[in-house]
Design a protein around this motif. Structure first.
Motif, PDB file in Angstrom:
ATOM      1  N   ASN A   1       0.927  -1.123  -0.198  1.00 47.90           N
ATOM      2  CA  ASN A   1      -0.224   0.245   0.510  1.00 47.90           C
ATOM      3  C   ASN A   1       1.086   1.049   0.031  1.00 47.90           C
ATOM      4  OD1 ASN A   1      -1.473   2.050   0.993  1.00 47.90           O
ATOM      5  ND2 ASN A   1      -3.179   1.400   1.221  1.00 47.90           N
ATOM      6  N   LYS A   2       1.163   1.810  -1.128  1.00 50.29           N
ATOM      7  CA  LYS A   2       2.035   3.002  -0.997  1.00 50.29           C
ATOM      8  C   LYS A   2       1.616   3.825  -0.407  1.00 50.29           C
ATOM      9  CE  LYS A   2       0.302   5.166  -5.846  1.00 50.29           C
ATOM     10  NZ  LYS A   2       0.629   5.535  -6.714  1.00 50.29           N
ATOM     11  N   LEU A   3       0.230   4.665  -0.138  1.00 40.73           N
ATOM     12  CA  LEU A   3      -0.345   5.575   0.475  1.00 40.73           C
ATOM     13  C   LEU A   3       0.204   5.501   1.927  1.00 40.73           C
ATOM     14  CD1 LEU A   3      -1.441   7.939   0.790  1.00 40.73           C
ATOM     15  CD2 LEU A   3      -4.309   6.782   0.703  1.00 40.73           C
ATOM     16  N   LEU A   4       0.135   4.326   2.569  1.00 37.91           N
ATOM     17  CA  LEU A   4       0.545   4.037   3.721  1.00 37.91           C
ATOM     18  C   LEU A   4       1.590   4.248   4.665  1.00 37.91           C
ATOM     19  CD1 LEU A   4      -1.992   1.400   4.803  1.00 37.91           C
ATOM     20  CD2 LEU A   4      -1.774   3.176   5.668  1.00 37.91           C
ATOM     21  N   LEU A   5       3.073   3.653   3.402  1.00 35.81           N
ATOM     22  CA  LEU A   5       3.978   3.624   2.759  1.00 35.81           C
ATOM     23  C   LEU A   5       4.664   5.668   3.009  1.00 35.81           C
ATOM     24  CD1 LEU A   5       5.298   0.485   0.761  1.00 35.81           C
ATOM     25  CD2 LEU A   5       5.233   0.812   3.741  1.00 35.81           C
ATOM     26  N   PHE A   6       4.188   6.137   2.297  1.00 35.60           N
ATOM     27  CA  PHE A   6       3.990   7.688   2.068  1.00 35.60           C
ATOM     28  C   PHE A   6       3.939   8.014   3.345  1.00 35.60           C
ATOM     29  CE2 PHE A   6       2.812  11.411   0.950  1.00 35.60           C
ATOM     30  CZ  PHE A   6       4.469  12.424   0.365  1.00 35.60           C
TER      31      PHE A   6
ATOM     32  N   ALA B   1       5.925  10.915  -3.147  1.00 39.79           N
ATOM     33  CA  ALA B   1       7.401   9.893  -2.461  1.00 39.79           C
ATOM     34  C   ALA B   1       9.027  10.025  -3.186  1.00 39.79           C
ATOM     35  CB  ALA B   1       7.296   8.742  -2.943  1.00 39.79           C
ATOM     36  N   LEU B   2       9.187  10.516  -4.386  1.00 42.16           N
ATOM     37  CA  LEU B   2      10.102  11.088  -5.012  1.00 42.16           C
ATOM     38  C   LEU B   2      10.455  12.058  -4.183  1.00 42.16           C
ATOM     39  CD1 LEU B   2      10.165  10.330  -8.817  1.00 42.16           C
ATOM     40  CD2 LEU B   2      11.275   9.262  -6.899  1.00 42.16           C
ATOM     41  N   TYR B   3       9.106  12.912  -4.394  1.00 41.08           N
ATOM     42  CA  TYR B   3       9.538  14.276  -3.905  1.00 41.08           C
ATOM     43  C   TYR B   3      10.463  14.598  -2.080  1.00 41.08           C
ATOM     44  CZ  TYR B   3       9.513  19.600  -2.665  1.00 41.08           C
ATOM     45  OH  TYR B   3       9.491  20.821  -2.317  1.00 41.08           O
ATOM     46  N   GLN B   4       9.078  13.859  -1.416  1.00 45.94           N
ATOM     47  CA  GLN B   4       9.330  13.559   0.227  1.00 45.94           C
ATOM     48  C   GLN B   4      10.887  13.257  -0.019  1.00 45.94           C
ATOM     49  OE1 GLN B   4       7.183  16.440   0.813  1.00 45.94           O
ATOM     50  NE2 GLN B   4       7.967  15.397   3.057  1.00 45.94           N
ATOM     51  N   LEU B   5      11.522  12.092  -0.566  1.00 44.32           N
ATOM     52  CA  LEU B   5      12.937  11.236  -0.598  1.00 44.32           C
ATOM     53  C   LEU B   5      13.799  12.293  -1.266  1.00 44.32           C
ATOM     54  CD1 LEU B   5      14.448   8.801  -0.320  1.00 44.32           C
ATOM     55  CD2 LEU B   5      14.430   8.218  -2.352  1.00 44.32           C
TER      56      LEU B   5
ATOM     57  N   ALA C   1       8.071   2.416  -0.891  1.00 43.33           N
ATOM     58  CA  ALA C   1       6.042   3.277  -2.154  1.00 43.33           C
ATOM     59  C   ALA C   1       6.861   3.013  -3.103  1.00 43.33           C
ATOM     60  CB  ALA C   1       6.179   4.728  -1.320  1.00 43.33           C
ATOM     61  N   LEU C   2       8.344   3.478  -3.740  1.00 46.38           N
ATOM     62  CA  LEU C   2       8.375   3.906  -4.664  1.00 46.38           C
ATOM     63  C   LEU C   2       8.692   2.315  -5.777  1.00 46.38           C
ATOM     64  CD1 LEU C   2      11.264   6.642  -4.441  1.00 46.38           C
ATOM     65  CD2 LEU C   2       9.225   7.020  -5.965  1.00 46.38           C
ATOM     66  N   GLU C   3       8.501   0.997  -4.648  1.00 46.48           N
ATOM     67  CA  GLU C   3       9.304  -0.305  -5.374  1.00 46.48           C
ATOM     68  C   GLU C   3       7.294  -0.378  -5.577  1.00 46.48           C
ATOM     69  OE1 GLU C   3      10.927  -2.126  -2.238  1.00 46.48           O
ATOM     70  OE2 GLU C   3      13.069  -1.966  -2.560  1.00 46.48           O
ATOM     71  N   VAL C   4       6.887   0.215  -5.241  1.00 49.98           N
ATOM     72  CA  VAL C   4       5.375  -0.224  -5.564  1.00 49.98           C
ATOM     73  C   VAL C   4       5.149   0.200  -7.041  1.00 49.98           C
ATOM     74  CG1 VAL C   4       2.897  -0.208  -4.395  1.00 49.98           C
ATOM     75  CG2 VAL C   4       4.577  -0.710  -3.079  1.00 49.98           C
ATOM     76  N   ASP C   5       5.789   1.522  -7.052  1.00 50.24           N
ATOM     77  CA  ASP C   5       5.280   2.905  -8.137  1.00 50.24           C
ATOM     78  C   ASP C   5       6.483   3.674  -8.210  1.00 50.24           C
ATOM     79  OD1 ASP C   5       4.533   4.289  -9.574  1.00 50.24           O
ATOM     80  OD2 ASP C   5       2.793   5.068  -8.465  1.00 50.24           O
ATOM     81  N   GLN C   6       6.647   3.048  -8.947  1.00 53.09           N
ATOM     82  CA  GLN C   6       8.868   3.866  -9.149  1.00 53.09           C
ATOM     83  C   GLN C   6       8.420   5.695  -9.938  1.00 53.09           C
ATOM     84  OE1 GLN C   6      10.832   1.817 -12.273  1.00 53.09           O
ATOM     85  NE2 GLN C   6       9.139   2.218 -13.535  1.00 53.09           N
TER      86      GLN C   6
END
Length: 380
Positions: free
Chosen positions: A267-272, A305-309, A295-300
């Motif tokens: 669940n990418k939202l929960l991971l984010f 997630a990219l911005y926050q990383l 989260a990026l493994e679920v949706d690259q």
């Protein structure tokens, strides 16, 4: 005694007896119709036959109603209320159904008033029930036509008569919400909840109302109750997490997210959310980096997630600069640049991404890139 006077007296007495018998016979006919109707219902006979039976009964009861003596008998009005209410339920002719609904309502009030010894309570209860079912149908129709005020008035009466029916209670609450009567909405949502409803939407709606009234603790409690009945329900969980975050209950929110991730690992939202919580409130940049990467493994192509990383890398670079560790600084800046370029490719019009890239290229003394990106900003 004068013979003619005696004859006249006998005639009057006989007429009175005949009239009294006629009065009673009309009531008896109406009562017989009630019996016939109940047998017809039990035998599941067609509506047309039932309406014929009712018609005979109503004709008799109206005669009794118009008689000086029987018009004040509770039996008269109880029977009329019952028969009329049943017509209101089964007659497919809407105008006729509505007509008898009105007659039944009036007769029921009269029957209740006259039946002081409750001798006709069974008929009165049956009529009342039929009228309630008719009100439910009318309320549902009004709801479908977006006439929420009318629907609320009718369905509220139905729910008050059938308080353990959770579906009706929820419908009343939804009507109340639509007319912005939020205290009433809470009352009927709570009725549904107290009678065992498990539908997560009920708990969401109650929590939203409490939150709008700035009763955060009640909102949190309601969501907790909903999650006990619907463990790990995604919408309830998300609302619960967001409410905990809004009220700065970060540690509690983290535990909930951890438990949810254990059952919804992709669940990418929960991971984010978990990454953002660690990054923004728990001062755990390493945990945030790890979680954003999951989260990026679920949706690259997950832009948020990219911005926050990238922000994690920028903050780490700033910390390295304070520690005068140039090697780490360069490493984090490069990671930030790479991550932001991926984000920029996905969402080329995001101004924050462009602004961060400008800062990075300024630090790297890449003025060509700085100018290019500034020109792009000016185009917005």
């Amino acid at each position: 005694m004068n013979q003619k006077f005696v004859f006249a007296l006998v005639f009057v007495c006989l007429a009175h007896i005949h009239q009294s018998f006629a009065q009673k016979s009309q009531i008896q006919l109406a009562q017989n119709s009630v019996g016939k109707l109940q047998a017809s219902i039990a035998n599941k006979e067609e509506v047309k036959k039932q309406l014929t039976i009712i018609g005979e009964g109503i004709k008799a009861v109206e005669a009794a109603q118009n008689d000086k003596k029987t018009k004040n008998w509770p039996e008269t009005w109880s029977i009329k209320a019952y028969l009329s209410s049943y017509v209101a339920l089964i007659d497919e002719n809407e105008a006729n159904s509505d007509k008898y609904y009105g007659l039944a309502t009036e007769a029921l009030e009269k029957a209740k008033e006259l039946d002081k010894y409750q001798a006709n309570s069974t008929l009165i209860k049956a009529a009342h029930y039929n009228i309630i079912i008719k009100k439910q149908a009318e309320g549902n129709k009004a709801y479908q036509q977006n006439d929420f005020m009318t629907a609320f008035g009718l369905l509220k009466q139905v729910s008050d008569y059938l308080p353990t029916d959770t579906a009706i209670a929820v419908n009343v609450a939804l009507c109340a919400q639509n007319i912005q009567s939020y205290d009433e909405a809470l009352t009927y949502f709570k009725r549904a909840k107290d009678n065992g409803i498990k539908n997560p939407v009920v708990f969401q709606q109650m929590a939203n109302i409490y939150a709008s009234k700035f009763e955060s603790e009640m909102a949190i409690k309601i969501l907790e109750d909903g999650l006990k009945l619907n463990p790990y329900h995604p919408f309830l969980t998300n609302d619960y997490i967001n409410l905990l975050l809004d009220n700065e209950k970060y540690t509690q929110a983290a535990k909930i997210i951890e438990g949810s991730i254990a059952t919804e690992k992709r669940n990418k939202l929960l991971l984010f959310l978990y990454g953002y919580l660690q990054q923004s409130h728990l001062n755990n940049s390493t945990g945030a980096e790890t979680t954003y990467k999951k989260a990026l493994e679920v949706d690259q192509n997950y832009f948020d997630a990219l911005y926050q990383l990238a922000l994690v890398y920028v903050n780490n670079a700033n910390s390295s600069l304070k520690d005068k560790n140039k090697q780490k600084f360069n490493s984090y800046v490069n990671r930030a640049e790479f991550t932001l370029l991926r984000a920029h490719e996905i969402n080329p019009n995001d101004k924050n991404t462009i602004q961060l890239l400008i800062e990075i290229y300024t630090r790297k003394d890449r003025l060509d890139k700085v100018q290019e990106l500034k020109r792009k900003l000016n185009e917005f």
